[in-house]
Design an enzyme around this catalytic site. Structure first.
Site, PDB file in Angstrom:
ATOM      1  N   CYS A   2       6.400  -8.291   5.720  1.00 59.74           N
ATOM      2  CA  CYS A   2       5.457  -8.875   6.558  1.00 59.74           C
ATOM      3  C   CYS A   2       3.948  -8.892   6.001  1.00 59.74           C
ATOM      4  O   CYS A   2       3.671  -8.343   4.819  1.00 59.74           O
ATOM      5  CB  CYS A   2       5.226  -8.226   7.847  1.00 59.74           C
ATOM      6  SG  CYS A   2       6.867  -7.947   8.665  1.00 59.74           S
ATOM      7  N   ARG A  50       5.281 -12.223  10.561  1.00 59.73           N
ATOM      8  CA  ARG A  50       6.677 -11.385  10.361  1.00 59.73           C
ATOM      9  C   ARG A  50       7.385 -12.056   9.518  1.00 59.73           C
ATOM     10  O   ARG A  50       7.824 -13.348   9.727  1.00 59.73           O
ATOM     11  CB  ARG A  50       7.143 -11.157  11.675  1.00 59.73           C
ATOM     12  CG  ARG A  50       8.413 -10.517  11.664  1.00 59.73           C
ATOM     13  CD  ARG A  50       9.176 -10.230  13.271  1.00 59.73           C
ATOM     14  NE  ARG A  50      10.346  -9.284  13.332  1.00 59.73           N
ATOM     15  CZ  ARG A  50      11.037  -9.582  14.146  1.00 59.73           C
ATOM     16  NH1 ARG A  50      11.263 -10.198  15.293  1.00 59.73           N
ATOM     17  NH2 ARG A  50      11.881  -8.476  14.189  1.00 59.73           N
ATOM     18  N   ILE A  53      13.710  -9.046   9.375  1.00 57.58           N
ATOM     19  CA  ILE A  53      15.010  -8.280   8.448  1.00 57.58           C
ATOM     20  C   ILE A  53      15.774  -7.350   9.605  1.00 57.58           C
ATOM     21  O   ILE A  53      17.307  -7.602   9.462  1.00 57.58           O
ATOM     22  CB  ILE A  53      14.164  -7.303   7.423  1.00 57.58           C
ATOM     23  CG1 ILE A  53      13.262  -8.199   6.628  1.00 57.58           C
ATOM     24  CG2 ILE A  53      15.522  -6.490   7.045  1.00 57.58           C
ATOM     25  CD1 ILE A  53      13.900  -8.907   5.791  1.00 57.58           C
ATOM     26  N   ASN A  75       3.935  -3.350   7.798  1.00 61.23           N
ATOM     27  CA  ASN A  75       4.223  -4.277   6.764  1.00 61.23           C
ATOM     28  C   ASN A  75       5.233  -3.236   5.941  1.00 61.23           C
ATOM     29  O   ASN A  75       4.693  -2.455   5.571  1.00 61.23           O
ATOM     30  CB  ASN A  75       3.481  -4.657   6.040  1.00 61.23           C
ATOM     31  CG  ASN A  75       4.086  -5.148   4.444  1.00 61.23           C
ATOM     32  OD1 ASN A  75       4.831  -5.662   4.413  1.00 61.23           O
ATOM     33  ND2 ASN A  75       2.911  -5.192   3.451  1.00 61.23           N
ATOM     34  N   GLU A  77       9.339  -1.104   5.440  1.00 57.01           N
ATOM     35  CA  GLU A  77      10.598  -0.256   6.071  1.00 57.01           C
ATOM     36  C   GLU A  77      10.460   1.012   6.229  1.00 57.01           C
ATOM     37  O   GLU A  77      10.196   1.689   5.080  1.00 57.01           O
ATOM     38  CB  GLU A  77      11.722  -1.072   5.108  1.00 57.01           C
ATOM     39  CG  GLU A  77      11.841  -2.458   5.141  1.00 57.01           C
ATOM     40  CD  GLU A  77      12.590  -3.063   6.261  1.00 57.01           C
ATOM     41  OE1 GLU A  77      12.792  -2.369   7.122  1.00 57.01           O
ATOM     42  OE2 GLU A  77      12.553  -4.432   6.237  1.00 57.01           O
ATOM     43  N   ILE A 291      17.200 -14.368 -14.267  1.00 58.83           N
ATOM     44  CA  ILE A 291      16.352 -15.470 -15.215  1.00 58.83           C
ATOM     45  C   ILE A 291      16.636 -15.466 -16.720  1.00 58.83           C
ATOM     46  O   ILE A 291      17.075 -14.405 -17.301  1.00 58.83           O
ATOM     47  CB  ILE A 291      14.921 -15.256 -15.044  1.00 58.83           C
ATOM     48  CG1 ILE A 291      14.448 -15.440 -13.486  1.00 58.83           C
ATOM     49  CG2 ILE A 291      14.233 -16.199 -15.871  1.00 58.83           C
ATOM     50  CD1 ILE A 291      14.838 -17.059 -13.104  1.00 58.83           C
ATOM     51  N   SER A 363      15.526  -4.168  -6.460  1.00 63.89           N
ATOM     52  CA  SER A 363      15.215  -4.028  -7.702  1.00 63.89           C
ATOM     53  C   SER A 363      15.337  -2.857  -8.493  1.00 63.89           C
ATOM     54  O   SER A 363      15.475  -1.911  -7.652  1.00 63.89           O
ATOM     55  CB  SER A 363      13.545  -4.593  -7.679  1.00 63.89           C
ATOM     56  OG  SER A 363      12.808  -3.466  -7.670  1.00 63.89           O
ATOM     57  N   GLY A 364      15.227  -2.601  -9.683  1.00 66.63           N
ATOM     58  CA  GLY A 364      15.131  -1.379 -10.695  1.00 66.63           C
ATOM     59  C   GLY A 364      13.930  -0.863 -11.062  1.00 66.63           C
ATOM     60  O   GLY A 364      13.969  -0.148 -11.896  1.00 66.63           O
TER      61      GLY A 364
END
Length: 640
Positions: A2, A50, A53, A75, A77, A291, A363-364
């Protein structure tokens, strides 16, 4: 994910202009296109965009407690909200939703400012408590989610998830901070807590800010730090086993979602590890996105495909051509301040690809900082061993002289490139590490800046940022200390900023399990020899993954997420670079020595020197000047 914004009257209870608040909120539409909400009362205005999720039907914001006296915009989690809910219910709190946001208001009622210590997740939020006349702002421990703020002379306090929200406030002064310019050209980004503007700051990671009407704006308060406290004796085998258990758990709690979920897969160790763990935790195939690059020197797609095949993922690949530089102006407007990490281009593209398939991606990011994956750590320890042979009082004059007189020879074989080695040995450890990460070193910046601008700096030096953190480091171990410096500067200022803006531009939520704070605390306490063993960075991580991933994924040379700048600037971007670097936009700032800028462009384009990283840094500053400083409606240029 958010976007949040707000206006608070520090002096009185003047009415908040709802149209202004709405305009600030709308600048961040891309962060939350699903829904928007505003709340105003005398002297206070909160706004929220918003991206739905969790609890899609009832997680609307701003969100209130039972009697409406506490309201939050959030904003991020809170991954442990399911555990906190019953605890708070037992303490007498009533929940009307099943979303993590509501946990924040009740945790504030129960624990006050200490509520942040109970949260496990990524977050920035602002909470208004009308009974206590208090505005409380907080940012997560590692700085995954951003929060900007500033105050005006009339007592108006502003905040937002992006700088563009503050810039949308009428009369917000777009005055450049000279010290931020010095820091930008050293680091390639503006480190916390500065922004490029004098009137705005970033709330540092792991900090809160508590404001009360009638009280002067306080300093942010730190509530957590990376401990680097030893766990005591732990065998390699025990460390490997516990690392996998903790990584799996950090990933498991990040799989909660009511929308499609996937992962970035570059083919490197960190993203491959995340995908391997996800595949063992999910019942359906993992959605993975990669990518590829037309230039084989930058292309890791074959390794990503190998991992995708091994774990039977739903794998999606798109190729980025080597001339994908039309994003320059879009990125400048998106980041709101100068940002010179050229991997922002492929990061933007992989987020664009991911959003076609999922709304949440893991992501890592964070593996290199936590487990010593960067080559520069190895070089730093080598330099430290050499520095230890002589005291600084002898090294500085001796090697400083040799560094000055020895010719620079970038074109020569490494054995003849002694100048940089001499210069490194003349420095103390913090100075040495600062120069190893600098986009433009001291000598280059001294030539870059005009004499009048250097006078304006009044002796401010970008290394002061690292000295500030080094003085507060909880460890004397040479490797742990530079890891700590990266966690305070490069990680939030570059890596996490890059991912946040690129993902939010496409309304994509990115979760970062390797930066779970409990996992970070544990990894920080491992022996340094478990992180860097000889030439091998992330040693214990790779060993623990040997039963999950093949050796050619784990032990190949690190490539990074790069673009071919040197070729661009001598080829398709040749004229554009010349026009931008030598044009009126930069000349009119008074910051630069224009004769040296011409020398840089000429020498790079003739092939005499490789100034690609420096020219990109200058190019992005010029793009910022045009898209933000010279454009009052810069947010429209993001195209999102």
């Amino acid at each position: 994910m958010c976007g949040i914004v707000g206006i608070f009257d520090l002096k009185d209870k003047r009415e908040v202009d709802q149209q202004v608040l709405a305009r600030m909120n709308q600048t961040q539409f891309h962060r939350g296109p699903d829904e928007g909400g505003l709340h105003t009362e005398p002297g206070v205005g909160l706004g929220h965009r918003r991206l739905s999720i969790i609890d899609l039907s009832s997680g609307h914001q701003p969100l209130f407690n039972e009697d409406g006296s506490v309201v939050v915009v959030f904003n991020g989690e809170i991954y442990n909200y399911v555990d906190l809910m019953p605890e708070l219910q037992q303490l007498g709190h009533t929940f009307r939703t099943h979303c993590d946001t509501e946990v924040i208001v009740h945790a504030w009622e129960e624990w006050g400012e200490a509520c942040v210590e109970r949260f496990r997740g990524m977050f920035s939020f602002a909470l208004w408590d009308s009974k206590k006349e208090t505005l409380f702002l907080a940012r997560d421990r590692l700085g995954i989610k951003p929060l900007y703020y500033g105050s005006l002379p009339d007592g108006t306090f502003l905040f937002g998830s992006e700088l563009k929200a503050l810039l949308a406030y009428p009369g917000f002064p777009r005055v450049i901070d000279d010290c931020a310019v010095e820091e930008y050209f050293a680091y390639g980004y503006v480190p916390e807590p500065r922004t490029i503007f004098e009137g705005a700051k970033k709330l540092p990671p792991a900090h809160t800010l508590t404001l009360k009407r009638g009280v002067a704006l306080p300093q942010p308060k730190e509530y957590w730090d990376v401990p680097f406290t030893s766990h005591g004796p732990i065998s390699e085998q025990e460390a490997q086993e516990e690392l996998i258990v903790r990584l799996r758990e950090a990933i498991r709690i990040r799989l909660v979602s009511e929308v499609p979920l996937g992962a970035f897969l570059s083919g490197g160790v960190d993203s491959s590890a995340v995908v391997a763990m996800m595949a063992g935790l999910m019942n359906e195939p993992v959605n993975t996105c990669s990518i590829s690059f037309g230039d084989p020197a930058f292309n890791e797609s074959a390794f990503a495909q190998k991992v995708a095949d091994q774990f039977h993922t739903q794998h999606y690949v798109e190729q980025v051509e080597s001339d994908d530089y039309d994003l320059i102006d879009k990125l400048a407007a998106l980041y709101d301040e100068p940002f010179a990490d050229s991997s922002a281009i492929p990061t933007y593209r992989v987020c664009e690809l991911a959003k076609k398939r999922v709304t949440v991606a893991l992501s890592g990011d964070g593996g290199d900082e936590n487990l010593a994956g960067y080559r520069r750590y190895r070089y730093h320890l080598y330099e430290e061993r050499m520095r230890a042979m002589l005291p600084l009082s002898i090294r500085k004059p001796l090697f400083g002289l040799l560094g000055n007189v020895y010719p620079k020879a970038d074109w020569a074989p490494k054995v003849f490139r002694a100048k940089s080695t001499f210069e490194a040995l003349a420095r103390d450890p913090v100075e040495g590490y600062f120069h190893s990460v600098s986009v433009m070193g001291d000598t280059l910046r001294d030539k870059l800046f005009s004499n009048p601008f250097k006078l304006k700096l009044q002796g401010h030096h970008a290394v002061d940022v690292m000295r500030y953190h080094a003085d507060r480091a909880p460890t004397d171990d040479p490797l742990s200390r530079v890891q700590y410096l990266d966690m305070k500067t490069y990680l939030p200022g570059d890596i996490l900023t890059k991912v946040d803006r690129a993902s939010m531009a496409h309304a994509l939520e990115v979760r970062v399990p390797i930066l779970d704070h409990q996992l970070v605390e544990w990894m920080s306490g491992l022996p340094s020899t478990y992180k860097l063993r000889g030439q091998e960075g992330k040693y214990i991580f790779k060993k623990s993954l040997e039963s999950y991933l093949p050796d050619d994924i784990l032990y190949r040379t690190k490539m990074g997420f790069s673009v071919p700048l040197a070729n661009w600037f001598r080829g398709p971007l040749k004229q554009r670079v010349r026009d931008a670097v030598l044009g009126e936009t930069l000349a009119s700032t008074g910051i630069f020595d224009m004769a040296f800028l011409r020398e840089m462009v000429d020498q790079h384009q003739s092939g005499m020197r490789d100034y690609s990283a420096s020219l990109w840094t200058i190019l992005m500053f010029e793009a910022f000047m045009r898209n933000v400083m010279q454009n009052e409606s810069a947010s429209k240029a993001t195209g999102v």
